[in-house]
Design a protein around this motif. Sequence first.
Motif: not given
Length: 350
Positions: A94-104, A129-133, A139-144, A168-173
């Motif tokens: 996902p684009d960096l500019d999209e991250l704050p308004i990211f949706t499924k 990948y996620w540009w800015d942790l 984690l939402d992206l992983a679930q989507h 690890r966080e992703i795996l814990n999901e």
Amino acid sequence: MNRDFPRSDLTPNYSISQVLKGGWQLSEGHSQMIDEQQAIEDMRSFVEAGITTFDCADIYTGVEELIGKFLKKYKSTFESGELPAVQVHTKCVPDLDELPIFTKAYTEALVDRSLKRIGVERLDLVQFYWWDLSIPGYLDLAQHLAELQKAGKIRYIGVTNFDAVHLREILNEGVQVVSIQVQYSVLDQRPEEDILELCKQHDIKLLCYGTLAGGFLTERYIGVKEPHEPLENRSLTKYKLIIDEFGGWDLFQELLVCLKAVADKHKVGIAEVAIKYVLQKQLVAGAIVGAHNSKHIEKIKKLKTFELDKNDLKDINGVISKSKGPKGNVYYLERQKDGKHAKIMRYNLN
Ligand SMILES: NC(=O)c1ccc[n+]([C@@H]2O[C@H](COP(=O)([O-])OP(=O)(O)OC[C@H]3O[C@@H](n4cnc5c(N)ncnc54)[C@H](OP(=O)(O)O)[C@@H]3O)[C@@H](O)[C@H]2O)c1
């Protein structure tokens, strides 16, 4: 035609060629303009050599489409079994500019677009990948992606450039991650300190890029004066910074001389030694080798003819032990917003 090339199981039911054809080199903006027809014929040459697994990304402009055109052109040849099946690994970035308004809906649109471009009903592997942790949402992206996997649009999920804490966080999901794509080479050993233990625990395989440092790890750069920007292409620009982290041009030259001696002993090139070094590492399922064209295929096939023995490894590791970096967790340096590694990146290519 000998299509016999070593393969690895990414999972028990899914095998890939141990060298993957990297796609970034064909993308708009990486290097020179490419000839589309030639690029498609080159893909056929790789498959004929048994290199059947291709790496690409939604952000490698034009590359998913090119692979789609190749698969379409040779559809009947694949169906008849004349050519072996191809595995296409893409990425969801996902684009960096999209991250704050990211949706499924955005994730689904990216995946649907990859399906359409490649022309398949299911994506073999989607590496995200996620540009800015510091921006929530990975984690939402992983679930989507896990939901899209359940819906049959994705076969396997992988990640790229995540460190152990976030993986690890992703795996814990509860998301099943089969692979992590990371930089791993004679110049960059960061995965060993960071993610390796976690990957062992969860049987996550490593797919490695940067194994040739964009072409620096070849005879072409032995005894050559240190190059400075602007360099020939985006890979060389990226990996020159890694050579600087490693300890600079003189130590890099010492490494090349050492690799050349090992290469001569096995009657191969420096590139093959550098690739083999990574392939012999724990959990590594494949080296993603960038290809502008098919000119290196015959040399790459020589990977079948040798293994590095303990003396080779002792010599190579002896030079590596003098290096001062790159240090830190996987992709830590690249994630430093004002750092020199981050400055060369393009964040909104989707
Ligand atoms: N996830 C990520 O963040 C990430 C980042 C970078 C790359 N990647 C992936 O990894 C792939 C590899 O890209 P990279 O940038 O890391 O480059 P690389 O594989 O380290 O280097 C590729 C270059 O090495 C030269 N080469 C290839 N095989 C050779 C051989 N047998 N002998 C001599 N030279 C050889 C070619 O240069 P010439 O054509 O100039 O000879 C080629 O363009 C990309 O295409 C992409 O799929 C992923």
